[in-house]
Design an enzyme around this catalytic site. Sequence first.
Site, PDB file in Angstrom:
ATOM      1  N   GLU A 197       0.773  -1.189   0.025  1.00 52.90           N
ATOM      2  CA  GLU A 197       0.093  -0.111  -0.017  1.00 52.90           C
ATOM      3  C   GLU A 197       0.776   1.188  -0.073  1.00 52.90           C
ATOM      4  O   GLU A 197       0.494   2.243  -0.620  1.00 52.90           O
ATOM      5  CB  GLU A 197      -0.965  -0.072   1.148  1.00 52.90           C
ATOM      6  CG  GLU A 197      -2.103  -0.935   1.008  1.00 52.90           C
ATOM      7  CD  GLU A 197      -2.973  -1.268   2.334  1.00 52.90           C
ATOM      8  OE1 GLU A 197      -2.349  -1.543   3.433  1.00 52.90           O
ATOM      9  OE2 GLU A 197      -3.999  -1.324   2.172  1.00 52.90           O
ATOM     10  N   GLU A 225      -3.940  -9.412   3.786  1.00 52.66           N
ATOM     11  CA  GLU A 225      -4.624  -9.405   5.121  1.00 52.66           C
ATOM     12  C   GLU A 225      -5.788 -10.256   5.181  1.00 52.66           C
ATOM     13  O   GLU A 225      -6.032 -10.590   6.367  1.00 52.66           O
ATOM     14  CB  GLU A 225      -5.058  -7.775   4.982  1.00 52.66           C
ATOM     15  CG  GLU A 225      -3.996  -6.627   5.223  1.00 52.66           C
ATOM     16  CD  GLU A 225      -3.361  -6.239   3.744  1.00 52.66           C
ATOM     17  OE1 GLU A 225      -3.500  -6.884   2.970  1.00 52.66           O
ATOM     18  OE2 GLU A 225      -2.870  -5.166   3.696  1.00 52.66           O
TER      19      GLU A 225
HETATM   20  N1  T1G Z   1       4.389  -7.677  11.869  1.00 56.89           N
HETATM   21  C1  T1G Z   1       5.198  -8.067  12.775  1.00 56.89           C
HETATM   22  N2  T1G Z   1       6.064  -8.918  12.487  1.00 56.89           N
HETATM   23  C2  T1G Z   1       6.061  -9.787  11.535  1.00 56.89           C
HETATM   24  C3  T1G Z   1       5.276  -9.437  10.336  1.00 56.89           C
HETATM   25  C4  T1G Z   1       4.491  -8.345  10.273  1.00 56.89           C
HETATM   26  N3  T1G Z   1       3.773  -7.833   9.365  1.00 56.89           N
HETATM   27  N4  T1G Z   1       5.763 -10.229   9.174  1.00 56.89           N
HETATM   28  C5  T1G Z   1       6.620 -10.985   9.851  1.00 56.89           C
HETATM   29  N5  T1G Z   1       6.929 -10.529  11.081  1.00 56.89           N
HETATM   30  C6  T1G Z   1       7.861 -11.359  11.943  1.00 56.89           C
HETATM   31  C7  T1G Z   1       7.611 -12.612  12.169  1.00 56.89           C
HETATM   32  O1  T1G Z   1       6.572 -12.746  13.232  1.00 56.89           O
HETATM   33  C8  T1G Z   1       8.905 -13.271  12.618  1.00 56.89           C
HETATM   34  O2  T1G Z   1       9.043 -13.068  14.129  1.00 56.89           O
HETATM   35  C9  T1G Z   1       9.912 -12.530  11.599  1.00 56.89           C
HETATM   36  O3  T1G Z   1       9.221 -11.451  11.475  1.00 56.89           O
HETATM   37  C10 T1G Z   1      10.139 -13.289  10.361  1.00 56.89           C
HETATM   38  O4  T1G Z   1       8.990 -13.585   9.717  1.00 56.89           O
HETATM   39  C11 T1G Z   1      -3.033  -1.562   6.889  1.00 56.89           C
HETATM   40  C12 T1G Z   1      -3.297  -3.830   8.305  1.00 56.89           C
HETATM   41  C13 T1G Z   1       7.272 -11.240   4.954  1.00 56.89           C
HETATM   42  C14 T1G Z   1       6.786 -13.307   3.896  1.00 56.89           C
HETATM   43  O5  T1G Z   1       0.569 -10.425   6.636  1.00 56.89           O
HETATM   44  O6  T1G Z   1       4.233 -13.108   5.485  1.00 56.89           O
HETATM   45  O7  T1G Z   1      -0.546  -4.662   6.558  1.00 56.89           O
HETATM   46  O8  T1G Z   1       9.405 -15.346  14.767  1.00 56.89           O
HETATM   47  O9  T1G Z   1       9.522 -15.978   9.975  1.00 56.89           O
HETATM   48  O10 T1G Z   1       9.837 -16.714   6.466  1.00 56.89           O
HETATM   49  O11 T1G Z   1      -3.556  -3.022   5.120  1.00 56.89           O
HETATM   50  O12 T1G Z   1       6.840 -12.861   7.497  1.00 56.89           O
HETATM   51  O13 T1G Z   1      11.466 -14.167  14.475  1.00 56.89           O
HETATM   52  O14 T1G Z   1       9.944 -13.429  16.311  1.00 56.89           O
HETATM   53  O15 T1G Z   1       7.698 -15.086   8.614  1.00 56.89           O
HETATM   54  O16 T1G Z   1      11.161 -14.902   5.746  1.00 56.89           O
HETATM   55  C15 T1G Z   1       0.201  -7.674   6.364  1.00 56.89           C
HETATM   56  C16 T1G Z   1       3.220 -11.348   7.254  1.00 56.89           C
HETATM   57  C17 T1G Z   1      -0.038  -7.168   7.749  1.00 56.89           C
HETATM   58  C18 T1G Z   1       2.840 -10.375   6.070  1.00 56.89           C
HETATM   59  C19 T1G Z   1       8.820 -13.294   5.676  1.00 56.89           C
HETATM   60  N6  T1G Z   1       1.271  -8.544   6.027  1.00 56.89           N
HETATM   61  N7  T1G Z   1       4.512 -11.722   7.094  1.00 56.89           N
HETATM   62  O17 T1G Z   1       8.754 -14.747   5.700  1.00 56.89           O
HETATM   63  O18 T1G Z   1      10.015 -14.709   7.868  1.00 56.89           O
HETATM   64  S1  T1G Z   1      -1.539  -6.465   7.870  1.00 56.89           S
HETATM   65  C20 T1G Z   1       1.660  -9.715   6.234  1.00 56.89           C
HETATM   66  C21 T1G Z   1       4.975 -12.666   6.240  1.00 56.89           C
HETATM   67  C22 T1G Z   1      -1.455  -5.029   7.049  1.00 56.89           C
HETATM   68  C23 T1G Z   1      -2.483  -2.961   6.223  1.00 56.89           C
HETATM   69  C24 T1G Z   1      -2.566  -4.229   7.091  1.00 56.89           C
HETATM   70  C25 T1G Z   1       6.416 -13.370   6.356  1.00 56.89           C
HETATM   71  C26 T1G Z   1       7.326 -12.638   5.017  1.00 56.89           C
HETATM   72  P1  T1G Z   1      10.026 -13.915  15.023  1.00 56.89           P
HETATM   73  P2  T1G Z   1       9.139 -14.892   9.015  1.00 56.89           P
HETATM   74  P3  T1G Z   1       9.924 -15.368   6.592  1.00 56.89           P
END
Ligand code: T1G
Length: 705
Positions: free
Chosen positions: A105, A125
């Site tokens: 976004e 999301e």
């Molecule tokens: N927020 C907080 N922590 C996150 C995070 C996030 N969005 N994404 C990953 N982490 C942490 C995860 O818990 C882990 O922590 C570490 O980072 C490594 O992640 C307004 C409201 C990007 C593909 O849904 O899909 O945006 O265990 O092990 O395998 O519209 O992380 O090391 O303590 O998964 O390399 C939407 C979620 C949010 C993407 C990387 N975004 N993340 O994968 O590493 S809502 C998502 C992923 C939003 C807006 C809305 C994956 C990754 P720890 P990982 P990875």
Amino acid sequence: MSVLYRTVDQVAVITLDLAPVNSLGLALRKAIRDAYESATADENIKAIVINSSQKVFCAGADITEFGTEQSFADPSLPSLCDLIEASAKPVVAAINGMALGGGLELALAADYRVAKTGAKLGLPEVNLGIIPGAGGTQRLPRLANVNVALDMITSGVPINTDKAVEAGLLDKVYGVETDEEFETVAIEYASTLADLNAPVLSCENLEVAADSYSDDTFSAYKAKIAKKTAGYYAPNRCVDSVEAATQLPLKEGLQREAEIFQDCADTPQARAQQHLFFAERAAGVIPGVDRKVPLRDIKKVAVIGAGTMGGGIAMNFANAGIPVTLLEIKKEFLDNGLAKVRQNYEISAKRGRLTEAQVEERMALFTGTTSYADLADVDLVIEAVFENLDVKKEVFTELDKVCKPGCILASNTSTLDVNEIAEATSRPEDVLGLHFFSPANVMKLLEVIRADKTADDALMTTLKLAKTIKKVPVVVGVCYGFVGNRMVAPYSREAFRVILEGATPEQSDLALTNFGMAMGAVSMGDMAGIDIGCMAAEANRETWEDDKTYQALQFNLKDLGRLGQKTGRGVYIYEGRDKHNDPEVLELAKAIATENNIEQRDVSEQEIVDRAILMLANEGAKILDEGIAYRSGDIDLVYIYGYGFPAYRGGPMQYADELGLDEVVKRLKHYQQSLGEYGERWFKPAPLLERLAAEGKPFKDFQKM
Ligand code: T1G
């Protein structure tokens, strides 16, 4: 610092620099705003590049902030996107890797977007029970079109750069090797745009392409996704928000999106799906074990037993490009096993999931043998022979002789004591359980059984390998049935017991499928085999023999040779893929009830759900208390990925937490009283459940060690 700021030839470079994924928490949002305002205020700056120092571009909003004031504290993500979109200077988003959620976004609010080959753009999301809430549902349909927006937003599946270019979301893709090279070309591109006075774009001046939708587009799209998203709330709300982009100017559309976002954010489904997001990551943390312990190298794998399970297990490794040796005692069984594997691949090819070339590539990774001597150089062996302890011990004794030091020896047992199996070897530190779920090449759950002497590096090696073969690993301790099968016993007991009390098998199944289970427990019993269920019960007779009605219907059916789907008759009658109620079974149930003074009555759907589902939570509480699972989230993952529990409820433990443990205790005690002797026997709340309920704490706050 969470943002690096520098200028290069009158171009401001704002680098998101917050390990590991640039999640857009308040601190990072403030840093981006401050850097952006510096760039816009600086008269020498003619263009702005936003890029990333991490392997991903940006993982979106910081999910750990959800439900806290920080999540919307100024600058909120929507306001940050609006600020960037209003820039008078060209802003280029340089996407080097995953740009997800709020990360995409942010990029959509920029004027131009470039990417490095291999980058991906997604709005996941919906997997968190919400919708994009920083303009994604309004800008994406304007920059691309309605269909692209609906597909990306309701599926949550990222698209690659080719698709993104085709959709109009990317202006350029660079096949550069390093991030430095990528930054250089992005700066050059931004500089050129400024020199050419390229327009600074805003979605405010963009309409959604009228030819990309019609009056019934949105209702038709909801109908199209209805089956796949049954029970989920957010997908339809995603459609509503995209529809708003076709009806409202940007500003009002953004307001509508915010309303719909809020409508989804504060729901049990959103809490459930966000719980699972973190549960999957927490499952890799083993108390007392260093996450960075040096791992063993797994280059070659062997599977003992080329039956349905063995063949399916082996396919996981071939699918990941890992050579696998299948061992069977007889050449005939081996050939049958390999033929079955090829047949499975060819079915996938017929369905377009594999090319013929890929089928051959995978088959080429298989070798077959009837000699243990051929296993001398493998790094991991998975035994998948008959579920009998003596047979398994013999296999492990043989493996101990021929396998090289450090080779991990795993059993696919679903119930037996892995400690006893380990004792059949001179190397218990190399032994653990890898419990795959049938069909082993399809089901994502992998229970990793940590025996008393399993070495840390062997355990952590298998956790990493599980991810390589695209499984969801959960570490469990040694007990009968580990976590999944141990909990399914009381769950299934209740689903069958209500038939003795007057419910029909269909009512029992329907109550659970209406709750969201992929399949009712009675149908699951018929599918697995009534005799298998009886065998499992026999192995545990001492735990239930005081209850004469325990699995009474199943034992009777087994004696009648009605073993379920495989014999065409079990609880139901099967004609091809059709399944019918059988009046004879109802008569049999009534006879058993009469014999045991069970008064038949109408059993409500809610009661069936309460009794079966809360039995899962109650057994889960015992499992937590015994340290068989480290945390409630682990138990939830087992049920989501191994037993068809609906993700939008987060798993049995999350479901109990959402109800409130005091309410769970109250309902269990109600059945303890209302079901007479039977209730007294089976509905006693687990001590940990009562303790946490009394303290007002949820399961998720409990960790044994
Ligand atoms: N927020 C907080 N922590 C996150 C995070 C996030 N969005 N994404 C990953 N982490 C942490 C995860 O818990 C882990 O922590 C570490 O980072 C490594 O992640 C307004 C409201 C990007 C593909 O849904 O899909 O945006 O265990 O092990 O395998 O519209 O992380 O090391 O303590 O998964 O390399 C939407 C979620 C949010 C993407 C990387 N975004 N993340 O994968 O590493 S809502 C998502 C992923 C939003 C807006 C809305 C994956 C990754 P720890 P990982 P990875």
